[in-house]
Design a protein around this motif. Structure first.
Motif, PDB file in Angstrom:
ATOM      1  N   VAL A 291      -9.673 134.814  88.846  1.00  0.00           N
ATOM      2  CA  VAL A 291      -9.829 133.839  87.767  1.00  0.00           C
ATOM      3  C   VAL A 291     -11.253 133.294  87.706  1.00  0.00           C
ATOM      4  O   VAL A 291     -11.765 132.970  86.624  1.00  0.00           O
ATOM      5  CB  VAL A 291      -8.791 132.701  87.921  1.00  0.00           C
ATOM      6  CG1 VAL A 291      -9.090 131.868  89.168  1.00  0.00           C
ATOM      7  CG2 VAL A 291      -8.757 131.814  86.686  1.00  0.00           C
ATOM      8  N   ASP A 292     -11.953 133.215  88.841  1.00  0.00           N
ATOM      9  CA  ASP A 292     -13.317 132.691  88.842  1.00  0.00           C
ATOM     10  C   ASP A 292     -14.375 133.798  88.813  1.00  0.00           C
ATOM     11  O   ASP A 292     -15.574 133.510  88.941  1.00  0.00           O
ATOM     12  CB  ASP A 292     -13.541 131.785  90.053  1.00  0.00           C
ATOM     13  CG  ASP A 292     -13.306 132.498  91.380  1.00  0.00           C
ATOM     14  OD1 ASP A 292     -12.737 133.621  91.365  1.00  0.00           O
ATOM     15  OD2 ASP A 292     -13.680 131.953  92.428  1.00  0.00           O
ATOM     16  N   THR A 293     -13.955 135.043  88.648  1.00  0.00           N
ATOM     17  CA  THR A 293     -14.886 136.172  88.598  1.00  0.00           C
ATOM     18  C   THR A 293     -15.190 136.531  87.146  1.00  0.00           C
ATOM     19  O   THR A 293     -14.309 136.512  86.286  1.00  0.00           O
ATOM     20  CB  THR A 293     -14.308 137.398  89.318  1.00  0.00           C
ATOM     21  OG1 THR A 293     -14.108 137.074  90.696  1.00  0.00           O
ATOM     22  CG2 THR A 293     -15.250 138.587  89.233  1.00  0.00           C
ATOM     23  N   GLU A 294     -16.443 136.870  86.882  1.00  0.00           N
ATOM     24  CA  GLU A 294     -16.876 137.236  85.540  1.00  0.00           C
ATOM     25  C   GLU A 294     -17.080 138.737  85.433  1.00  0.00           C
ATOM     26  O   GLU A 294     -16.995 139.464  86.410  1.00  0.00           O
ATOM     27  CB  GLU A 294     -18.186 136.521  85.198  1.00  0.00           C
ATOM     28  CG  GLU A 294     -18.104 135.009  85.221  1.00  0.00           C
ATOM     29  CD  GLU A 294     -19.439 134.336  84.945  1.00  0.00           C
ATOM     30  OE1 GLU A 294     -19.474 133.102  84.841  1.00  0.00           O
ATOM     31  OE2 GLU A 294     -20.462 135.054  84.851  1.00  0.00           O
ATOM     32  N   GLY A 295     -17.365 139.168  84.197  1.00  0.00           N
ATOM     33  CA  GLY A 295     -17.857 140.520  84.031  1.00  0.00           C
ATOM     34  C   GLY A 295     -16.953 141.496  83.326  1.00  0.00           C
ATOM     35  O   GLY A 295     -16.013 141.130  82.616  1.00  0.00           O
ATOM     36  N   LEU A 296     -17.241 142.767  83.563  1.00  0.00           N
ATOM     37  CA  LEU A 296     -16.642 143.879  82.842  1.00  0.00           C
ATOM     38  C   LEU A 296     -15.141 143.977  83.058  1.00  0.00           C
ATOM     39  O   LEU A 296     -14.663 144.068  84.189  1.00  0.00           O
ATOM     40  CB  LEU A 296     -17.310 145.184  83.282  1.00  0.00           C
ATOM     41  CG  LEU A 296     -16.711 146.476  82.733  1.00  0.00           C
ATOM     42  CD1 LEU A 296     -16.849 146.528  81.208  1.00  0.00           C
ATOM     43  CD2 LEU A 296     -17.377 147.684  83.372  1.00  0.00           C
TER      44      LEU A 296
ATOM     45  N   ASP B 190     -18.454 154.988  85.242  1.00  0.00           N
ATOM     46  CA  ASP B 190     -19.855 154.948  84.811  1.00  0.00           C
ATOM     47  C   ASP B 190     -20.020 154.137  83.536  1.00  0.00           C
ATOM     48  O   ASP B 190     -21.022 154.266  82.824  1.00  0.00           O
ATOM     49  CB  ASP B 190     -20.424 156.355  84.644  1.00  0.00           C
ATOM     50  CG  ASP B 190     -19.739 157.134  83.537  1.00  0.00           C
ATOM     51  OD1 ASP B 190     -18.671 156.698  83.076  1.00  0.00           O
ATOM     52  OD2 ASP B 190     -20.286 158.187  83.131  1.00  0.00           O
ATOM     53  N   LEU B 191     -19.052 153.254  83.269  1.00  0.00           N
ATOM     54  CA  LEU B 191     -19.148 152.337  82.137  1.00  0.00           C
ATOM     55  C   LEU B 191     -19.801 151.043  82.602  1.00  0.00           C
ATOM     56  O   LEU B 191     -19.246 150.310  83.418  1.00  0.00           O
ATOM     57  CB  LEU B 191     -17.767 152.050  81.561  1.00  0.00           C
ATOM     58  CG  LEU B 191     -17.737 151.046  80.398  1.00  0.00           C
ATOM     59  CD1 LEU B 191     -18.423 151.641  79.168  1.00  0.00           C
ATOM     60  CD2 LEU B 191     -16.306 150.639  80.070  1.00  0.00           C
ATOM     61  N   GLU B 192     -20.989 150.758  82.070  1.00  0.00           N
ATOM     62  CA  GLU B 192     -21.713 149.551  82.452  1.00  0.00           C
ATOM     63  C   GLU B 192     -21.454 148.427  81.455  1.00  0.00           C
ATOM     64  O   GLU B 192     -21.276 148.670  80.256  1.00  0.00           O
ATOM     65  CB  GLU B 192     -23.211 149.843  82.542  1.00  0.00           C
ATOM     66  CG  GLU B 192     -23.573 150.809  83.656  1.00  0.00           C
ATOM     67  CD  GLU B 192     -25.070 150.945  83.836  1.00  0.00           C
ATOM     68  OE1 GLU B 192     -25.820 150.251  83.101  1.00  0.00           O
ATOM     69  OE2 GLU B 192     -25.492 151.711  84.704  1.00  0.00           O
ATOM     70  N   LEU B 193     -21.426 147.207  81.963  1.00  0.00           N
ATOM     71  CA  LEU B 193     -21.254 146.046  81.106  1.00  0.00           C
ATOM     72  C   LEU B 193     -22.406 145.955  80.113  1.00  0.00           C
ATOM     73  O   LEU B 193     -23.571 146.051  80.489  1.00  0.00           O
ATOM     74  CB  LEU B 193     -21.199 144.776  81.958  1.00  0.00           C
ATOM     75  CG  LEU B 193     -21.091 143.446  81.200  1.00  0.00           C
ATOM     76  CD1 LEU B 193     -19.778 143.364  80.431  1.00  0.00           C
ATOM     77  CD2 LEU B 193     -21.220 142.275  82.161  1.00  0.00           C
ATOM     78  N   ASP B 194     -22.077 145.771  78.867  1.00  0.00           N
ATOM     79  CA  ASP B 194     -23.073 145.601  77.819  1.00  0.00           C
ATOM     80  C   ASP B 194     -23.682 144.203  77.962  1.00  0.00           C
ATOM     81  O   ASP B 194     -23.014 143.196  77.745  1.00  0.00           O
ATOM     82  CB  ASP B 194     -22.395 145.758  76.451  1.00  0.00           C
ATOM     83  CG  ASP B 194     -23.370 145.710  75.292  1.00  0.00           C
ATOM     84  OD1 ASP B 194     -24.486 145.187  75.467  1.00  0.00           O
ATOM     85  OD2 ASP B 194     -23.013 146.176  74.194  1.00  0.00           O
TER      86      ASP B 194
END
Length: 240
Positions: free
Chosen positions: A103-108, A210-214
């Protein structure tokens, strides 16, 4: 598929609202106005219009979400808002997150209704890599890198697979790192650092397979995956 379900899934409102559209005579199937909401259609073959808008049905949809803290990676929860609630242009009830971020983690976070792709990315047998950026309370050093490579033991008895730890920068009290793991155990990255006497103070997933966060996506924002991104995700030759 029933016409009212198809239109509801395509964003024309609730079942009740869709029934009103049908009653108004503005729903056209293969050139004929329909008046009953219980008729069945083939969304892949039948030509369906609402007013002047043609319905193009998608069996599966795929989104990249930049998950903010405070949202739980689930379809429903009694304590926190869910990541599904962030996808406000999606009206179907089968959307779900691929895997979990704390819940406190961000990102992809990948959001889809494609269970086959989700299994391909999450199955332990597939060894799908996931890369996280983190801030660590403490000085991460070469000794930690070697311990991660060997496999950190968490939960007293579980040995994690070999993980690749990269030090970005360090000060006397804090380190910035990237870590690549191949599993998705509960609080895994946090527990791995606790096992070497350090604490994760910020965590963000930046890559899956290999999908990187935009990086142009603000926290809470999302976009559709491109065809190229989706092809790479589905390419099993990329996995170990």
């Amino acid at each position: 598929m029933r016409i009212d379900k198809l239109l509801a899934h395509s964003g024309f409102g609730s079942r009740k609202e869709v029934k009103e559209l049908i009653k108004k005579g503005i729903v056209i199937v293969n050139g004929e106005k329909i008046k009953k909401d219980k008729i069945h259609v083939d969304p892949m073959r039948d030509e369906i219009w609402v007013d002047d808008q043609q319905i193009i049905y998608e069996e599966h949809v795929y989104y990249m979400l930049n998950k903010p803290a405070g949202y739980v990676s689930a379809t429903e929860d009694k304590l926190y808002p869910t990541v599904v609630e962030l996808i406000d242009d999606y009206y179907r009830d089968d959307l779900f997150p691929v895997g979990r971020l704390d819940v406190d983690t961000e990102g992809l976070l990948i959001m889809t209704n494609d269970g086959v792709l989700a299994h391909q990315l999450l199955s332990p047998k597939k060894h799908c890599p996931k890369v996280y950026y983190a801030k660590i309370k403490g000085v991460v050093n070469e000794n930690d890198i070697q311990k991660f490579l060997k496999g950190i033991v968490i939960n007293d008895d579980y040995q994690c697979q070999s993980a690749h730890l990269k030090i970005i920068s360090t000060t006397s009290t804090e380190s910035e790192i990237e870590v690549e793991i191949y599993e998705g155990k509960f609080h895994q990255v946090k527990k791995m650092f606790l096992a070497v006497g350090k604490e994760v103070t910020y965590l963000k997933r930046i890559r899956m397979k290999d999908l990187e966060l935009d990086n142009s996506l603000e926290l809470g924002a999302y976009r559709r995956l491109t065809d190229e991104e989706l092809d790479r995700l589905k390419d099993e030759s990329v996995l170990q």
